[in-house]
Design a protein around this motif. Structure first.
Motif, mmCIF file in Angstrom:
data_model
loop_
_atom_site.group_PDB
_atom_site.id
_atom_site.type_symbol
_atom_site.label_atom_id
_atom_site.label_comp_id
_atom_site.label_asym_id
_atom_site.label_seq_id
_atom_site.Cartn_x
_atom_site.Cartn_y
_atom_site.Cartn_z
ATOM 1 N N ILE A 75 0.834 -1.207 0.000
ATOM 2 C CA ILE A 75 0.000 0.000 0.000
ATOM 3 C C ILE A 75 0.867 1.254 0.000
ATOM 4 C CG2 ILE A 75 -1.642 1.346 1.374
ATOM 5 C CD1 ILE A 75 -2.787 -1.366 2.338
ATOM 6 N N ILE A 76 1.891 1.273 0.868
ATOM 7 C CA ILE A 76 2.765 2.448 0.952
ATOM 8 C C ILE A 76 3.479 2.694 -0.369
ATOM 9 C CG2 ILE A 76 4.796 3.458 2.090
ATOM 10 C CD1 ILE A 76 4.074 1.757 4.541
ATOM 11 N N THR A 77 4.030 1.640 -0.953
ATOM 12 C CA THR A 77 4.818 1.815 -2.173
ATOM 13 C C THR A 77 3.944 2.145 -3.384
ATOM 14 O OG1 THR A 77 4.829 -0.602 -2.455
ATOM 15 C CG2 THR A 77 6.762 0.400 -1.422
ATOM 16 N N VAL A 78 2.753 1.570 -3.456
ATOM 17 C CA VAL A 78 1.848 1.903 -4.568
ATOM 18 C C VAL A 78 1.502 3.389 -4.534
ATOM 19 C CG1 VAL A 78 -0.492 1.611 -5.454
ATOM 20 C CG2 VAL A 78 0.871 -0.393 -4.900
ATOM 21 N N ILE A 79 1.132 3.879 -3.358
ATOM 22 C CA ILE A 79 0.778 5.297 -3.226
ATOM 23 C C ILE A 79 2.001 6.178 -3.462
ATOM 24 C CG2 ILE A 79 -0.036 7.078 -1.639
ATOM 25 C CD1 ILE A 79 -1.750 4.903 -0.291
ATOM 26 N N GLY A 80 3.097 5.861 -2.787
ATOM 27 C CA GLY A 80 4.291 6.704 -2.870
ATOM 28 C C GLY A 80 4.882 6.769 -4.269
ATOM 29 N N LYS A 81 5.062 5.624 -4.908
ATOM 30 C CA LYS A 81 5.688 5.598 -6.236
ATOM 31 C C LYS A 81 4.828 6.292 -7.284
ATOM 32 C CE LYS A 81 8.224 1.292 -5.389
ATOM 33 N NZ LYS A 81 8.349 -0.148 -5.735
ATOM 34 N N VAL A 154 10.209 -0.130 11.061
ATOM 35 C CA VAL A 154 11.198 -0.702 10.148
ATOM 36 C C VAL A 154 10.604 -1.003 8.772
ATOM 37 C CG1 VAL A 154 10.826 -3.055 11.023
ATOM 38 C CG2 VAL A 154 12.984 -2.466 9.883
ATOM 39 N N ILE A 155 9.359 -1.520 8.707
ATOM 40 C CA ILE A 155 8.776 -1.836 7.399
ATOM 41 C C ILE A 155 8.494 -0.556 6.630
ATOM 42 C CG2 ILE A 155 6.366 -1.882 8.173
ATOM 43 C CD1 ILE A 155 8.055 -4.281 5.656
ATOM 44 N N TRP A 156 8.179 0.534 7.346
ATOM 45 C CA TRP A 156 7.968 1.828 6.699
ATOM 46 C C TRP A 156 9.283 2.352 6.123
ATOM 47 C CZ3 TRP A 156 3.123 4.428 6.675
ATOM 48 C CH2 TRP A 156 2.117 3.769 7.369
ATOM 49 N N THR A 157 10.359 2.103 6.846
ATOM 50 C CA THR A 157 11.683 2.534 6.368
ATOM 51 C C THR A 157 12.064 1.805 5.087
ATOM 52 O OG1 THR A 157 12.390 2.954 8.658
ATOM 53 C CG2 THR A 157 14.118 2.742 6.990
ATOM 54 N N VAL A 158 11.860 0.489 5.076
ATOM 55 C CA VAL A 158 12.176 -0.297 3.882
ATOM 56 C C VAL A 158 11.322 0.169 2.703
ATOM 57 C CG1 VAL A 158 12.210 -2.609 2.880
ATOM 58 C CG2 VAL A 158 12.872 -2.282 5.271
ATOM 59 N N ALA A 159 10.052 0.470 2.966
ATOM 60 C CA ALA A 159 9.162 0.956 1.905
ATOM 61 C C ALA A 159 9.642 2.300 1.359
ATOM 62 C CB ALA A 159 7.736 1.085 2.437
ATOM 63 N N ALA A 160 10.122 3.172 2.259
ATOM 64 C CA ALA A 160 10.620 4.482 1.826
ATOM 65 C C ALA A 160 11.843 4.324 0.921
ATOM 66 C CB ALA A 160 10.959 5.334 3.046
ATOM 67 N N VAL A 161 12.722 3.403 1.254
ATOM 68 C CA VAL A 161 13.903 3.159 0.424
ATOM 69 C C VAL A 161 13.479 2.641 -0.949
ATOM 70 C CG1 VAL A 161 15.992 1.758 0.167
ATOM 71 C CG2 VAL A 161 15.417 2.742 2.399
ATOM 72 N N SER A 162 12.481 1.751 -0.972
ATOM 73 C CA SER A 162 11.985 1.222 -2.240
ATOM 74 C C SER A 162 11.367 2.335 -3.088
ATOM 75 C CB SER A 162 10.945 0.126 -1.982
ATOM 76 O OG SER A 162 10.454 -0.402 -3.191
ATOM 77 N N ILE A 163 10.632 3.233 -2.446
ATOM 78 C CA ILE A 163 10.036 4.365 -3.170
ATOM 79 C C ILE A 163 11.137 5.238 -3.759
ATOM 80 C CG2 ILE A 163 8.734 6.510 -2.866
ATOM 81 C CD1 ILE A 163 7.035 4.990 -0.777
ATOM 82 N N TRP A 164 12.173 5.517 -2.963
ATOM 83 C CA TRP A 164 13.290 6.338 -3.445
ATOM 84 C C TRP A 164 13.947 5.706 -4.665
ATOM 85 C CZ3 TRP A 164 18.435 5.253 -4.151
ATOM 86 C CH2 TRP A 164 19.280 6.342 -4.408
ATOM 87 N N GLN A 165 14.099 4.398 -4.621
ATOM 88 C CA GLN A 165 14.808 3.724 -5.719
ATOM 89 C C GLN A 165 13.985 3.638 -6.995
ATOM 90 O OE1 GLN A 165 15.996 -0.337 -4.976
ATOM 91 N NE2 GLN A 165 17.159 -0.478 -6.878
ATOM 92 N N HIS A 166 12.697 3.335 -6.886
ATOM 93 C CA HIS A 166 11.923 2.965 -8.074
ATOM 94 C C HIS A 166 10.992 4.045 -8.603
ATOM 95 C CE1 HIS A 166 13.354 -1.154 -7.914
ATOM 96 N NE2 HIS A 166 13.046 -1.206 -6.635
ATOM 97 N N THR A 167 10.822 5.149 -7.898
ATOM 98 C CA THR A 167 9.906 6.188 -8.376
ATOM 99 C C THR A 167 10.313 6.713 -9.746
ATOM 100 O OG1 THR A 167 9.274 6.866 -6.144
ATOM 101 C CG2 THR A 167 8.993 8.495 -7.891
ATOM 102 N N GLY A 168 11.609 6.776 -10.022
ATOM 103 C CA GLY A 168 12.081 7.248 -11.320
ATOM 104 C C GLY A 168 11.578 6.398 -12.472
ATOM 105 N N PHE A 169 11.412 5.102 -12.237
ATOM 106 C CA PHE A 169 10.892 4.223 -13.282
ATOM 107 C C PHE A 169 9.435 4.551 -13.590
ATOM 108 C CE2 PHE A 169 8.856 0.289 -14.743
ATOM 109 C CZ PHE A 169 9.675 -0.051 -15.804
ATOM 110 N N GLN A 170 8.631 4.759 -12.521
ATOM 111 C CA GLN A 170 7.243 5.168 -12.726
ATOM 112 C C GLN A 170 7.182 6.536 -13.398
ATOM 113 O OE1 GLN A 170 7.712 2.874 -9.940
ATOM 114 N NE2 GLN A 170 6.637 1.676 -11.487
ATOM 115 N N MET A 171 8.096 7.437 -13.025
ATOM 116 C CA MET A 171 8.159 8.759 -13.645
ATOM 117 C C MET A 171 8.351 8.653 -15.153
ATOM 118 S SD MET A 171 11.248 11.511 -13.386
ATOM 119 C CE MET A 171 12.198 10.392 -14.440
#
Length: 290
Positions: A75-81, A154-171
């Motif tokens: 849920i976090i990564t879908v919204i964030g990315k 901790v799971i929120w932190t991991v999700a934030a790192v994933s958002i940082w890494q992959h948002t550019g692909f969605q962009m």
């Protein structure tokens, strides 16, 4: 021997269909069978045990926590990315002198290995790491956290790192969608007195639905199948606080509980299918109606 024109296209897909069946459909069917057995590394005879493996999934506290963490991460990564991806795409679709450079900068993390990302972020996220020191330097020391060792975040932190890494692909996908929208729509909206926000809601979003559909499916399926980010950043810790379905499957197979691991994997496949197919149908209908 003449090949009927109506059957010609079917002959072309047979090789791909055979390969797909051999490497996906057949293993899935075999895996479904083994998920109802007590298949273990230390047993020579495999016995059918019915729903016992699935009952264990929904009664074991660690497994339940892993399922909960998987949904939180998804849920976090879908919204964030997607929100950040659209925001970056809209911003970098404007006539900025540095837009090409900025596109490269924002996209580049998505081509890096998750292992590289973990090597970079692990020291930064420690209690005495760069992020906490930065907060202290700007007078926001109260925001400092034990990012990778606090079970509650901790799971929120991991999700934030994933958002940082992959948002550019969605962009990048959203940028392709934006560049396919004719400027005449915006010119007509401006003449009618529509502002930037109204143009975004009435023109950009409806015409961007195909790209939104693609990105929603990619981020949702990727979020539910998360493994690498958790494995390299926390290993499922501290304790079991950041365990997800992917890491639990690995642990089950590592412990020799192959039947249980296959059952969890089967359940993950069913959940992904149940969620993604209705969402895909709904989004496709929205594309048509819009």
């Amino acid at each position: 021997m003449k090949i009927s024109k109506s059957l010609y296209s079917y002959y072309l897909i047979w090789p791909a269909l055979i390969i797909y069946s051999a490497f996906f459909v057949l293993p899935a069917i075999v895996g479904l069978f083994y998920s109802f057995t007590d298949w273990r590394l230390d047993r020579e005879v495999i016995q059918f045990i019915g729903w016992d493996n699935f009952n264990r999934i929904f009664t074991d506290k660690t497994l339940i926590l892993a399922i909960k963490n998987t949904f939180i991460f998804a849920i976090i990564t879908v919204i964030g990315k997607n929100v950040l991806g659209i925001a970056l795409a809209v911003g970098l679709n404007m006539r900025l002198k540095t837009r090409n450079l900025l596109r490269v900068i924002f996209y580049s993390p998505s081509i890096l290995s998750v292992l590289v990302i973990s090597i970079v972020f692990t020291p930064m996220l420690r209690s005495e790491g760069t992020i906490n020191k930065l907060f202290e330097a700007v007078g926001l020391g109260s925001l400092s956290q034990a990012w990778l060792t606090d079970p509650s975040i901790v799971i929120w932190t991991v999700a934030a790192v994933s958002i940082w890494q992959h948002t550019g692909f969605q962009m990048a996908i959203y940028l392709a969608g934006l560049q396919s929208i004719s400027k005449e729509y915006y010119e007509a909206a401006t003449i009618d007195g529509a502002g930037a926000w109204k143009s975004f809601l009435k023109i950009t979003l409806p015409l961007l639905l195909p790209a939104i559909n693609i990105n929603l499916m990619l981020t949702l399926i990727g979020g539910l199948k998360v493994f690498s980010e958790v494995f390299v950043l926390t290993g499922g810790g501290p304790g079991n606080a950041s365990q997800v379905v992917g890491t639990i499957i690995l642990r089950a197979f590592g412990e020799g509980s192959w039947g249980l691991g296959t059952a969890i994997n089967t359940l993950l496949f069913v959940v992904v299918t149940i969620i993604s197919i209705p969402l895909l149908i709904f989004m496709r209908r929205k594309e048509v109606t819009e």
